[in-house]
Write a protein that holds these residues in place. Structure first.
Motif, short mmCIF file in Angstrom:
data_model
loop_
_atom_site.label_atom_id
_atom_site.label_comp_id
_atom_site.label_asym_id
_atom_site.label_seq_id
_atom_site.Cartn_x
_atom_site.Cartn_y
_atom_site.Cartn_z
N LEU A 9 0.83 -1.20 0.00
CA LEU A 9 0.00 0.00 0.00
C LEU A 9 0.87 1.25 0.00
CD1 LEU A 9 -2.76 1.41 0.23
CD2 LEU A 9 -2.58 1.15 2.72
N TYR A 10 1.91 1.26 0.83
CA TYR A 10 2.80 2.41 0.86
C TYR A 10 3.50 2.61 -0.49
CZ TYR A 10 2.36 2.42 5.95
OH TYR A 10 1.88 2.50 7.23
N ILE A 11 3.96 1.51 -1.11
CA ILE A 11 4.67 1.61 -2.38
C ILE A 11 3.77 2.15 -3.48
CG2 ILE A 11 5.80 0.27 -4.19
CD1 ILE A 11 6.89 -1.57 -2.02
N THR A 12 2.57 1.56 -3.60
CA THR A 12 1.66 2.00 -4.67
C THR A 12 1.19 3.43 -4.46
OG1 THR A 12 -0.19 0.99 -3.45
CG2 THR A 12 0.85 -0.34 -5.15
N ILE A 41 7.87 16.37 -22.23
CA ILE A 41 6.60 15.84 -22.74
C ILE A 41 6.58 14.31 -22.60
CG2 ILE A 41 5.20 15.53 -24.81
CD1 ILE A 41 6.13 18.30 -25.73
N ALA A 42 7.70 13.67 -22.98
CA ALA A 42 7.77 12.21 -22.88
C ALA A 42 7.64 11.76 -21.43
CB ALA A 42 9.09 11.71 -23.47
N LEU A 43 8.32 12.48 -20.52
CA LEU A 43 8.23 12.13 -19.10
C LEU A 43 6.80 12.26 -18.58
CD1 LEU A 43 9.63 11.37 -16.45
CD2 LEU A 43 10.08 13.81 -16.08
N GLY A 44 6.12 13.33 -19.05
CA GLY A 44 4.73 13.52 -18.64
C GLY A 44 3.84 12.39 -19.11
N VAL A 45 4.07 11.96 -20.37
CA VAL A 45 3.27 10.86 -20.91
C VAL A 45 3.53 9.57 -20.12
CG1 VAL A 45 2.89 9.39 -22.92
CG2 VAL A 45 3.09 11.87 -23.20
N VAL A 46 4.83 9.30 -19.89
CA VAL A 46 5.19 8.07 -19.16
C VAL A 46 4.58 8.08 -17.75
CG1 VAL A 46 7.10 6.78 -18.15
CG2 VAL A 46 7.29 7.65 -20.48
N MET A 47 4.70 9.18 -17.05
CA MET A 47 4.17 9.26 -15.70
C MET A 47 2.64 9.16 -15.67
SD MET A 47 6.59 9.31 -13.49
CE MET A 47 7.31 8.06 -14.59
N SER A 48 2.00 9.69 -16.71
CA SER A 48 0.54 9.55 -16.81
C SER A 48 0.15 8.08 -16.94
CB SER A 48 0.01 10.35 -17.99
OG SER A 48 0.27 11.72 -17.83
N ALA A 52 -1.80 5.78 -14.12
CA ALA A 52 -3.05 5.06 -14.42
C ALA A 52 -2.88 3.55 -14.32
CB ALA A 52 -3.54 5.45 -15.81
N ALA A 53 -1.67 3.05 -14.65
CA ALA A 53 -1.46 1.61 -14.71
C ALA A 53 -1.37 0.97 -13.33
CB ALA A 53 -0.19 1.30 -15.51
N PRO A 55 -2.80 1.72 -10.25
CA PRO A 55 -4.10 1.37 -9.65
C PRO A 55 -4.84 0.28 -10.42
CG PRO A 55 -3.81 3.74 -9.77
CD PRO A 55 -2.73 3.14 -10.59
N GLY A 56 -4.73 0.33 -11.76
CA GLY A 56 -5.39 -0.70 -12.56
C GLY A 56 -4.82 -2.08 -12.29
N TYR A 57 -3.48 -2.14 -12.20
CA TYR A 57 -2.83 -3.43 -11.90
C TYR A 57 -3.25 -3.94 -10.52
CZ TYR A 57 0.77 -6.69 -10.41
OH TYR A 57 1.42 -7.79 -9.91
N GLU A 58 -3.30 -3.03 -9.54
CA GLU A 58 -3.69 -3.43 -8.19
C GLU A 58 -5.13 -3.94 -8.16
OE1 GLU A 58 -2.01 -3.51 -5.03
OE2 GLU A 58 -0.47 -3.66 -6.58
N GLN A 59 -6.00 -3.31 -8.94
CA GLN A 59 -7.39 -3.75 -9.01
C GLN A 59 -7.48 -5.15 -9.61
OE1 GLN A 59 -9.92 -2.14 -7.70
NE2 GLN A 59 -11.35 -3.78 -8.26
N ILE A 60 -6.72 -5.37 -10.69
CA ILE A 60 -6.71 -6.70 -11.32
C ILE A 60 -6.15 -7.74 -10.35
CG2 ILE A 60 -5.66 -8.07 -13.17
CD1 ILE A 60 -5.75 -5.55 -14.91
N ARG A 61 -5.07 -7.38 -9.64
CA ARG A 61 -4.46 -8.31 -8.69
C ARG A 61 -5.42 -8.67 -7.56
NH1 ARG A 61 -1.89 -8.29 -3.94
NH2 ARG A 61 -2.35 -6.07 -3.69
N LYS A 62 -6.13 -7.67 -7.03
CA LYS A 62 -7.09 -7.92 -5.97
C LYS A 62 -8.25 -8.78 -6.46
CE LYS A 62 -6.07 -3.72 -3.34
NZ LYS A 62 -6.60 -2.41 -2.88
N GLU A 63 -8.68 -8.57 -7.69
CA GLU A 63 -9.76 -9.38 -8.24
C GLU A 63 -9.31 -10.82 -8.39
OE1 GLU A 63 -13.53 -10.30 -9.69
OE2 GLU A 63 -12.75 -8.56 -8.59
N ARG A 64 -8.06 -11.02 -8.82
CA ARG A 64 -7.54 -12.39 -8.92
C ARG A 64 -7.46 -13.04 -7.55
NH1 ARG A 64 -2.45 -11.44 -13.10
NH2 ARG A 64 -3.68 -11.28 -15.03
N GLN A 65 -7.01 -12.28 -6.55
CA GLN A 65 -6.94 -12.82 -5.19
C GLN A 65 -8.32 -13.18 -4.67
OE1 GLN A 65 -4.85 -9.75 -3.00
NE2 GLN A 65 -2.88 -10.80 -3.26
#
Length: 264
Positions: A9-12, A41-48, A52-53, A55-65
């Motif tokens: 939780l702290y890391i995410t 600009i590239a850094l902004g895109v990557v950080m965006s 977004a990725a 929280p999405g990954y955490e949601q998928i991981r929690k759903e799998r669990q």
């Protein structure tokens, strides 16, 4: 490597906050014309994308669990039903043998053989630590007594005799008369009325249910464990079922044996 939930939780959270901050900084820096503008600009895109990725990954991981835990729960329930079926099937078959016995001696032998089957099932299927199941038989006379007859599980024979007219005995006979049960998660902290704690008995949690067929009492079935909560309130229906099967077995062919009737 599995990351503990709190650390994850702290890391995410840190990654999410850092991503938002870097997106803001990149946007501000990219607004100024200069040689570093494409990199901002590239850094902004990557950080965006990262923001977004994660929280999405955490949601998928929690759903799998959740699905894994749900499947594990289903598998455990199925396994428990199979285990209970395996334990009860021999007892049910034994009841059939008792009902079709051709003489009194054969029926009596089959009745007595049912007792260790029931006690063994209780001791094996209750998930406490060093579980013991005991049958206390009702002895006719004055005063009435419940005497330890057989037990299964840990090698610690019961010695208590419940005698009518004592605090311990009266509480047990009242329980049987009212078709109730006595349970305690911790007999040291919360012993039922009339019962001693583990200093004398050696157990920490226990359950007692009547062994009664119709209006005829045959005794009491108890299950105890060495750990607090080892015998839980959720075990009451199963132990009552075993006590009912045991009462049915003991009741076959005993109408003429002069057993005491306890009128509720």
């Amino acid at each position: 490597m599995r990351i503990p939930p709190r650390r994850r939780l702290y890391i995410t959270t840190t990654i999410g906050v850092a991503s938002v901050a870097l997106v803001a900084i990149s946007g501000a820096e990219a607004g100024d014309a200069g040689p570093w503008k494409p990199w901002w600009i590239a850094l902004g895109v990557v950080m965006s994308v990262v923001g977004a990725a994660v929280p999405g990954y955490e949601q998928i991981r929690k759903e799998r669990q959740r699905k894994t835990a749900e499947q594990a729960s289903i598998d455990a329930a199925v396994e428990m039903r199979v285990t209970i079926n395996d334990a009860l099937d021999p007892i049910v078959r034994q009841l059939g043998r008792i009902a079709t016995a051709t003489n009194r001696q054969e029926r009596g032998n089959l009745r007595e053989a049912t007792v260790p089957m029931v006690l063994g099932s209780a001791a094996q299927l209750i998930k406490g630590r060093r579980v013991r199941a005991c049958l206390f038989r009702l002895e006719d006379g004055s005063p009435k007594k419940l005497v330890p007859a057989q037990y299964a599980g840990r090698a610690d024979a019961p010695v208590t005799v419940f005698t009518e007219g004592t605090a311990e005995g009266d509480s047990v006979f009242a329980m049987i008369q009212r078709n109730e049960h006595a349970h305690s998660d911790d007999v040291d902290r919360d012993p039922p009325e009339g019962w001693h704690g583990s200093a004398e008995h050696g157990y920490r949690s226990f359950l007692a249910v009547p062994v009664v067929a119709g209006q005829t009492p045959y005794g009491m079935l108890t299950v105890d464990a060495m750990n607090v909560g080892g015998v839980s309130r959720s075990d009451v229906p199963f132990v009552r079922l075993l006590a009912g099967l045991l009462a049915d077995a003991l009741a076959y062919g005993t109408n003429d044996e002069g057993l005491l009737r306890l009128v509720r």
